[in-house]
Design an enzyme around this catalytic site. Structure first.
Site, short mmCIF file in Angstrom:
data_model
loop_
_atom_site.label_atom_id
_atom_site.label_comp_id
_atom_site.label_asym_id
_atom_site.label_seq_id
_atom_site.Cartn_x
_atom_site.Cartn_y
_atom_site.Cartn_z
N HIS A 34 -114.99 12.63 -13.65
CA HIS A 34 -114.69 11.93 -12.41
C HIS A 34 -113.24 12.33 -11.79
O HIS A 34 -112.42 12.68 -12.76
CB HIS A 34 -114.76 10.37 -12.33
N ASP A 91 -123.67 6.65 -7.05
CA ASP A 91 -122.49 6.56 -7.78
C ASP A 91 -121.74 5.34 -7.67
O ASP A 91 -121.87 4.51 -6.77
CB ASP A 91 -121.47 7.68 -6.88
P1 13P Z 1 -112.14 12.72 -6.18
O1 13P Z 1 -112.06 11.85 -5.01
O2 13P Z 1 -110.95 12.82 -6.95
O3 13P Z 1 -112.83 14.10 -6.14
O4 13P Z 1 -113.27 12.21 -7.17
C1 13P Z 1 -114.53 11.61 -6.59
C2 13P Z 1 -115.25 10.69 -7.86
O5 13P Z 1 -115.08 10.82 -8.98
C3 13P Z 1 -116.21 10.11 -7.44
O6 13P Z 1 -116.96 9.34 -8.51
#
Ligand code: 13P
Length: 281
Positions: free
Chosen positions: A206, A81
């Site tokens: 996201h 990620d």
């Molecule tokens: P949140 O922390 O709002 O759940 O978002 C996670 C995210 O988009 C990781 O790439």
């Protein structure tokens, strides 16, 4: 079983459902994500952010997820990620990640396109699929993501970006934030429709934490295939820990019990998200 993220998301697109990408940091987060997904018989993406490369043994972690994923009764994929550095992406590919996200959203469109194309060519040679971001998801509360500008995705730019770079799935900024919302969420589902009409690859949302359930369901119905979840799961664990110690409820303070308790406290939040994504309206 371990699968290619692209295949997993193309199936989701066809079946009009979405898959959660849970951010993980340790064994308990991985176990919680896989356990919940097995219980609900739904695929899952295990997502490790580049920011944890300093504290997590990336190759060791990949082996761990691969072993757990291989014996799982549901499709599991391992995803990198928010990576900003080419070196991290190459390291993840070598370690056997199934997909990578190159986040060039801080660059202007031309530079983001150039860098994303270069990364995509490298990843595709290794059979690894690529996610990229256009527009920039803003930062809310309790998140540990990088600051974003909150610029919404322009549908026409998104179309050209996907064509020029060859990315396999696209993170579209439609008003969600990384972390919990500081005010009322303003999620532009109309913008999602416009992007969906012009872009054919699976779309990624996201910033799922704190987003109202109805909006998530609606976003899935309108073509979101992958939903990233981090902060809400982390908060469930840390708040539970806080309660345990504050009230003197923690009778056995052995670390093994605390870790097991943390896993249990994360599972209901993950369960909520998977249930939302399974159903298309
Ligand atoms: P949140 O922390 O709002 O759940 O978002 C996670 C995210 O988009 C990781 O790439």
């Amino acid at each position: 079983m371990l699968v290619n993220t692209k295949e997993m998301l193309l199936k989701a697109k066809e079946g009009k459902y979405a898959v959660a990408a849970f951010n993980v940091y340790n064994l308990e987060t991985v176990q919680a994500a896989v356990r919940v997904s097995e219980e609900l018989q739904h695929p899952v993406i295990i997502a490790l952010g580049e920011r944890y490369f300093d504290t997590v043994d990336v190759e060791g972690f990949a082996s761990l997820v691969q072993t757990i994923g291989a014996k799982s009764s549901v499709p599991v994929s391992l995803h990198l990620d928010h990576a900003y550095e080419k070196e991290s992406i190459i390291r993840a590919i070598r370690a056997g990640f199934n997909s990578v996200m190159f986040d060039g959203s801080k660059f202007d469109l031309e530079e983001n396109t150039r860098l994303t194309k270069e990364i995509t060519e490298i990843a595709h040679m290794a059979g690894v699929s690529v996610e990229a971001e256009i527009g920039s998801v803003a930062l809310g509360a309790f998140s540990d993501e990088e600051e974003g500008t909150g610029t919404l995705t322009d549908p026409l730019e998104a179309k050209k970006f996907v064509e020029k770079t060859g990315v396999d799935f696209l993170a579209a900024a439609i008003g969600t934030v990384h972390g919990m919302y500081k005010g009322e969420p303003n999620i532009r589902l109309d913008l999602l429709d416009e992007i969906r009409n012009l872009v054919d690859v699976p779309l990624v949302l996201h910033g799922a934490s704190g987003t109202p359930d109805e909006i998530i369901k609606e976003a899935v119905a309108r073509g979101i295939c992958k939903i990233n979840v981090n902060t809400e799961v982390s908060l469930a664990a840390t708040r539970h820990l806080d309660e345990m110690f504050k009230n003197g409820n923690q009778k056995n303070e052995h670390l093994s019990n605390i870790m097991a308790e943390m896993q249990k406290s994360m599972e209901p939040v993950m369960m909520k998200f998977v249930q939302l994504l399974k159903q298309s309206i």
